[in-house]
Design a protein around this motif. Structure first.
Motif, PDB file in Angstrom:
ATOM      1  N   TRP A 118      21.535  -6.690  -4.622  1.00 41.99           N
ATOM      2  CA  TRP A 118      21.277  -6.063  -3.320  1.00 41.99           C
ATOM      3  C   TRP A 118      20.232  -6.848  -2.531  1.00 41.99           C
ATOM      4  CZ3 TRP A 118      19.455  -0.277  -2.542  1.00 41.99           C
ATOM      5  CH2 TRP A 118      19.570   0.032  -1.180  1.00 41.99           C
ATOM      6  N   VAL A 119      19.132  -7.202  -3.168  1.00 43.95           N
ATOM      7  CA  VAL A 119      18.096  -7.982  -2.490  1.00 43.95           C
ATOM      8  C   VAL A 119      18.648  -9.346  -2.066  1.00 43.95           C
ATOM      9  CG1 VAL A 119      15.864  -9.128  -2.804  1.00 43.95           C
ATOM     10  CG2 VAL A 119      16.198  -6.804  -3.656  1.00 43.95           C
ATOM     11  N   ALA A 120      19.476  -9.958  -2.908  1.00 45.57           N
ATOM     12  CA  ALA A 120      20.077 -11.244  -2.550  1.00 45.57           C
ATOM     13  C   ALA A 120      21.004 -11.090  -1.341  1.00 45.57           C
ATOM     14  CB  ALA A 120      20.840 -11.802  -3.742  1.00 45.57           C
ATOM     15  N   HIS A 121      21.764  -9.991  -1.302  1.00 49.71           N
ATOM     16  CA  HIS A 121      22.666  -9.763  -0.166  1.00 49.71           C
ATOM     17  C   HIS A 121      21.882  -9.581   1.130  1.00 49.71           C
ATOM     18  CE1 HIS A 121      26.054  -8.249   2.131  1.00 49.71           C
ATOM     19  NE2 HIS A 121      25.373  -7.144   2.403  1.00 49.71           N
ATOM     20  N   VAL A 122      20.811  -8.798   1.089  1.00 41.02           N
ATOM     21  CA  VAL A 122      19.992  -8.594   2.290  1.00 41.02           C
ATOM     22  C   VAL A 122      19.342  -9.910   2.720  1.00 41.02           C
ATOM     23  CG1 VAL A 122      17.978  -7.403   3.212  1.00 41.02           C
ATOM     24  CG2 VAL A 122      19.597  -6.160   1.756  1.00 41.02           C
ATOM     25  N   THR A 123      18.918 -10.713   1.765  1.00 36.48           N
ATOM     26  CA  THR A 123      18.302 -11.999   2.090  1.00 36.48           C
ATOM     27  C   THR A 123      19.287 -12.923   2.796  1.00 36.48           C
ATOM     28  OG1 THR A 123      16.851 -11.782   0.151  1.00 36.48           O
ATOM     29  CG2 THR A 123      17.077 -13.971   1.123  1.00 36.48           C
ATOM     30  N   GLU A 162       0.808  -1.217   0.000  1.00 29.59           N
ATOM     31  CA  GLU A 162       0.000   0.000   0.000  1.00 29.59           C
ATOM     32  C   GLU A 162       0.846   1.273   0.000  1.00 29.59           C
ATOM     33  OE1 GLU A 162      -2.596  -0.316   3.296  1.00 29.59           O
ATOM     34  OE2 GLU A 162      -3.750  -2.014   2.478  1.00 29.59           O
ATOM     35  N   SER A 163       1.996   1.248   0.622  1.00 31.32           N
ATOM     36  CA  SER A 163       2.807   2.458   0.753  1.00 31.32           C
ATOM     37  C   SER A 163       4.198   2.206   0.193  1.00 31.32           C
ATOM     38  CB  SER A 163       2.900   2.880   2.220  1.00 31.32           C
ATOM     39  OG  SER A 163       3.779   3.973   2.379  1.00 31.32           O
ATOM     40  N   PHE A 164       4.646   3.114  -0.657  1.00 36.68           N
ATOM     41  CA  PHE A 164       5.997   3.019  -1.207  1.00 36.68           C
ATOM     42  C   PHE A 164       7.045   3.359  -0.151  1.00 36.68           C
ATOM     43  CE2 PHE A 164       9.594   5.240  -3.183  1.00 36.68           C
ATOM     44  CZ  PHE A 164      10.092   4.233  -4.000  1.00 36.68           C
ATOM     45  N   LEU A 200      13.935  -2.574  -1.531  1.00 39.32           N
ATOM     46  CA  LEU A 200      12.807  -2.713  -2.447  1.00 39.32           C
ATOM     47  C   LEU A 200      12.470  -1.385  -3.115  1.00 39.32           C
ATOM     48  CD1 LEU A 200      10.381  -5.126  -0.521  1.00 39.32           C
ATOM     49  CD2 LEU A 200      12.145  -5.657  -2.213  1.00 39.32           C
ATOM     50  N   ARG A 201      12.601  -0.277  -2.386  1.00 42.40           N
ATOM     51  CA  ARG A 201      12.326   1.028  -2.995  1.00 42.40           C
ATOM     52  C   ARG A 201      13.329   1.338  -4.100  1.00 42.40           C
ATOM     53  NH1 ARG A 201      12.060   2.867   2.465  1.00 42.40           N
ATOM     54  NH2 ARG A 201      13.962   4.098   2.100  1.00 42.40           N
ATOM     55  N   ILE A 202      14.599   1.153  -3.805  1.00 40.41           N
ATOM     56  CA  ILE A 202      15.626   1.427  -4.810  1.00 40.41           C
ATOM     57  C   ILE A 202      15.528   0.436  -5.971  1.00 40.41           C
ATOM     58  CG2 ILE A 202      18.093   1.675  -5.199  1.00 40.41           C
ATOM     59  CD1 ILE A 202      16.857   3.818  -3.455  1.00 40.41           C
ATOM     60  N   SER A 203      15.149  -0.795  -5.681  1.00 39.03           N
ATOM     61  CA  SER A 203      15.027  -1.802  -6.746  1.00 39.03           C
ATOM     62  C   SER A 203      13.933  -1.430  -7.739  1.00 39.03           C
ATOM     63  CB  SER A 203      14.732  -3.171  -6.128  1.00 39.03           C
ATOM     64  OG  SER A 203      15.821  -3.615  -5.344  1.00 39.03           O
ATOM     65  N   ARG A 204      12.834  -0.890  -7.242  1.00 39.85           N
ATOM     66  CA  ARG A 204      11.773  -0.451  -8.153  1.00 39.85           C
ATOM     67  C   ARG A 204      12.302   0.595  -9.130  1.00 39.85           C
ATOM     68  NH1 ARG A 204       5.989   0.579  -5.130  1.00 39.85           N
ATOM     69  NH2 ARG A 204       5.562  -1.557  -4.428  1.00 39.85           N
ATOM     70  N   ILE A 205      13.005   1.590  -8.604  1.00 40.38           N
ATOM     71  CA  ILE A 205      13.499   2.682  -9.438  1.00 40.38           C
ATOM     72  C   ILE A 205      14.516   2.174 -10.454  1.00 40.38           C
ATOM     73  CG2 ILE A 205      14.728   4.885  -9.401  1.00 40.38           C
ATOM     74  CD1 ILE A 205      13.593   5.344  -6.591  1.00 40.38           C
ATOM     75  N   LEU A 206      15.444   1.347 -10.004  1.00 37.62           N
ATOM     76  CA  LEU A 206      16.490   0.854 -10.906  1.00 37.62           C
ATOM     77  C   LEU A 206      15.932  -0.082 -11.969  1.00 37.62           C
ATOM     78  CD1 LEU A 206      19.470   0.253  -8.441  1.00 37.62           C
ATOM     79  CD2 LEU A 206      19.128   2.133 -10.051  1.00 37.62           C
ATOM     80  N   MET A 207      14.951  -0.894 -11.622  1.00 40.52           N
ATOM     81  CA  MET A 207      14.373  -1.802 -12.619  1.00 40.52           C
ATOM     82  C   MET A 207      13.595  -1.018 -13.673  1.00 40.52           C
ATOM     83  SD  MET A 207      15.521  -4.733 -11.939  1.00 40.52           S
ATOM     84  CE  MET A 207      14.565  -5.691 -13.111  1.00 40.52           C
ATOM     85  N   PHE A 208      12.882   0.026 -13.261  1.00 41.22           N
ATOM     86  CA  PHE A 208      12.230   0.899 -14.239  1.00 41.22           C
ATOM     87  C   PHE A 208      13.263   1.559 -15.150  1.00 41.22           C
ATOM     88  CE2 PHE A 208       8.079   1.295 -11.836  1.00 41.22           C
ATOM     89  CZ  PHE A 208       7.327   0.820 -12.883  1.00 41.22           C
ATOM     90  N   LEU A 209      14.368   2.006 -14.560  1.00 42.44           N
ATOM     91  CA  LEU A 209      15.431   2.621 -15.349  1.00 42.44           C
ATOM     92  C   LEU A 209      16.028   1.618 -16.326  1.00 42.44           C
ATOM     93  CD1 LEU A 209      17.285   5.064 -15.839  1.00 42.44           C
ATOM     94  CD2 LEU A 209      18.759   4.187 -14.005  1.00 42.44           C
ATOM     95  N   SER A 210      16.220   0.390 -15.887  1.00 43.49           N
ATOM     96  CA  SER A 210      16.763  -0.643 -16.763  1.00 43.49           C
ATOM     97  C   SER A 210      15.843  -0.921 -17.943  1.00 43.49           C
ATOM     98  CB  SER A 210      16.997  -1.928 -15.965  1.00 43.49           C
ATOM     99  OG  SER A 210      17.393  -2.984 -16.818  1.00 43.49           O
TER     100      SER A 210
END
Length: 257
Positions: free
Chosen positions: A176-181, A105-107, A114-124
């Motif tokens: 990054w997500v893999a590292h945090v996981t 519900e909230s960004f 996850l916030r940075i991943s959204r931006i970078l994937m859109f950029l990609s």
């Protein structure tokens, strides 16, 4: 006694080419023509392979962006219930109920990765589309802009560089997500009975997409930076030689006669 070159005739080099054409014996001109043709075919094939690999990486990057399988969670106490998390929603799969998903519900409430991943994937995704357009118009096999080889070379270099940027923009959020996981999985402060998130299928898909974009960009840039073997009108010059040979066999030295 050396033969004089008569203006309007086909010339000594073309005469050798015609003799090689009649007898089937390769001469220096025929070998050069063959090497030029092979180099041109190799350049075009490499460009098409680079563009195809980049296209594959771009499609995989788009799928990775919207696939809700960045993280998987299996409950030991209830094996019939599996959780998955993506950039946009979290889903639970139950054997009796089926699959149920809920969007975030909230960004701003999302974790930083996850916030940075959204931006970078859109950029990609945007950079991948730009790279496809630039490198597509820069292909040697297209007649668009063939009179301006410098422009086509610049488009190929631009497309390859943009594909590199798109590949990096895909690899960074996935890694990054893999590292945090991994950090959360081996966190000793959490109780052992608490379930841990693990790698989802989207992470492996994202790594494949990123490396495909990098490979495609490398192929396009390597071909663009090499010296062009022959100008585009090369095949037309060979065809002109063949036409001159036909006129010579018919007894006419100049097709305009």
């Amino acid at each position: 006694m050396a033969k004089a070159y008569i203006p309007g005739s086909i010339g000594p080099k073309r005469s050798h080419y015609c003799e090689a054409r009649k007898t089937g014996t390769p001469t220096g001109v025929a070998k050069v023509v063959r090497l030029v043709a092979m180099a041109l075919v190799f350049r075009v094939a490499t460009q098409l392979v680079g563009l195809s690999v980049s296209l594959l990486g771009w499609v995989l990057s788009i799928i990775t962006t919207y696939l809700p399988h960045w993280k998987n969670l299996n409950l030991d106490l209830n094996e019939m219930e599996n959780w998955t998390m993506g950039l946009w929603q979290v889903c639970v799969v139950q054997e009796e109920v089926g699959r149920q998903c809920k969007d975030f519900e909230s960004f701003l409430a999302l974790p930083a990765e996850l916030r940075i991943s959204r931006i970078l994937m859109f950029l990609s995704n945007g950079l991948g589309l730009l790279g496809l357009l630039a490198s597509g118009f820069g292909l040697d096999c297209l007649r668009v802009g063939e009179t301006r080889p410098g422009l086509k070379k610049g488009l190929r270099i631009l497309g390859g560089t943009v594909f590199w940027a798109a590949g990096v923009a895909t690899l960074v959020p996935v890694s990054w997500v893999a590292h945090v996981t991994v950090q959360e999985f081996w966190d000793e402060t959490m109780p052992e009975i608490m379930p841990r998130w693990e790698f989802g299928e989207a992470l492996f898909l994202g790594w494949s997409a990123g490396f495909s974009l990098l490979l495609g960009g490398c192929l396009l840039n390597c071909v663009a930076c090499t010296t062009q073997a022959a100008p585009a009108p090369g095949p037309y010059a060979v065809a002109e030689m063949q036409i001159q040979c036909l006129y010579l066999e018919n007894g006419t030295a100049d097709p305009r006669v």
